[in-house]
Scaffold this active site. Sequence first.
Site: not given
Ligand SMILES: CC(C)(COP(=O)(O)OP(=O)(O)OC[C@H]1O[C@@H](n2cnc3c(N)ncnc32)[C@H](O)[C@@H]1OP(=O)(O)O)[C@@H](O)C(=O)NCCC(=O)NCCS
Length: 384
Positions: A83, A332
């Site tokens: 990252c 990100h």
């Molecule tokens: C948080 C997380 C688990 C959500 O994934 P998910 O449950 O599969 O979510 P989806 O992609 O199906 O999205 C569902 C809804 O939540 C929203 N959403 C997804 N991630 C979000 C987040 N991080 N914050 C706010 N909203 C989020 C989407 O926009 C979507 O909204 P909508 O229904 O209005 O379109 C995923 O974004 C994640 O793992 N994030 C961390 C990524 C990471 O680890 N990066 C490296 C960092 S070191």
Amino acid sequence: MRKAYVLGVGATKYGKLSLQGRELAAQAALEAIHDAGIDARRIDGAFVANAFGMIEKQGHPGPLLMTSLGIPDKPATAIEAACASGGSAFREAYVNVAGGMSDVMLAVGFERITQVDTVTATGYFSYGSDYFCEGGNGASFPGLYAAIARAHMQRFGTTEEQLAQVAVKNHANAALNPKAHLPKRITLDDVMKSMYVAHPLKLYDACPFSDGASAAIVASEEVARELRKADVLVAGSGRAGSIASLPDRGDITSIPGAQLAGQQAFRQAGLAPKDIDVAEVHDCFTIAEVVATEDLGFFPRGEGAKAAEQGRTARDGDRPVNTSGGLKAKGHPVGATGLGQVVEATQQLRGQSGPRQIPDAEVALTHNVGATGGSCAVHILRRA
Ligand SMILES: CC(C)(COP(=O)(O)OP(=O)(O)OC[C@H]1O[C@@H](n2cnc3c(N)ncnc32)[C@H](O)[C@@H]1OP(=O)(O)O)[C@@H](O)C(=O)NCCC(=O)NCCS
């Protein structure tokens, strides 16, 4: 070492995008070239940040980008530091110019990830951890940052509500950023009622998976003056690391590499944390922003969460952090993130941040962390 300036910046919108990674990279680079007002043929070379190109079955992105820009004869090298790839590419561009090897360098970062589902993307991302003892044993990045959050809570009494305030603030900032992935205002209640991803971190404590690209052009003082763009000086550059695997570290409530990189950047700039008017820090999870503000010396150890709760990191606080919306809400796109921070910092110093503008910002800091801190890059930019 000679002086180096940010000549131009550019970025695509972040979010779920349909263009290929290489097209996003070219779009951001062209915007930076246009912003710099420079002929692309004057670019001496490029560093291209990308972490998960294998998802698109495409390695070796450098020549693809240079071909798109019409300068296929110019060298371009891919940079991968998880990252922190973007911040590391910016560092290499800076080193090339400051060291006198080049006069104009391009740093571009891009990522295209949303074509795969969350579970698949989480698996790919875990390759950026110490896979033998972390990812391969089921420790995802949400899990690793959850461990940091729990340690911070145990040691300093940090609460889930305090972490939630970071998310509320960053979503409010993103709502003012037309390029943000999640430009949606949220309340404390929204965060507290959202699903747990890895206890104590919930949906709104996490950054999303995003596509996007960002770019910056770094140039010598001579070129910057010739083009009348000597307005943003790279005043300090720090680059350091930490023990790669989180379980091998004694104390996980701070990131040693980020502390070191910050100290290096402050020393070179001849500045102290109190001199920073605006900062873009690596808030892949809300706890990461809290730890960053402590590692950089904005607040004493253990007081970052309290400072967020008191509004000190809001746009109207005494230490504005992540005016762009941060990773949390601007998004990100891994390879692009560190360069996106440079874009926001540069625009803040030029007074181009519209409703997110911090009045009279003169010194800006960027803080980019790879994995749980194995790679860290901190830069200080100053209005010249
Ligand atoms: C948080 C997380 C688990 C959500 O994934 P998910 O449950 O599969 O979510 P989806 O992609 O199906 O999205 C569902 C809804 O939540 C929203 N959403 C997804 N991630 C979000 C987040 N991080 N914050 C706010 N909203 C989020 C989407 O926009 C979507 O909204 P909508 O229904 O209005 O379109 C995923 O974004 C994640 O793992 N994030 C961390 C990524 C990471 O680890 N990066 C490296 C960092 S070191």
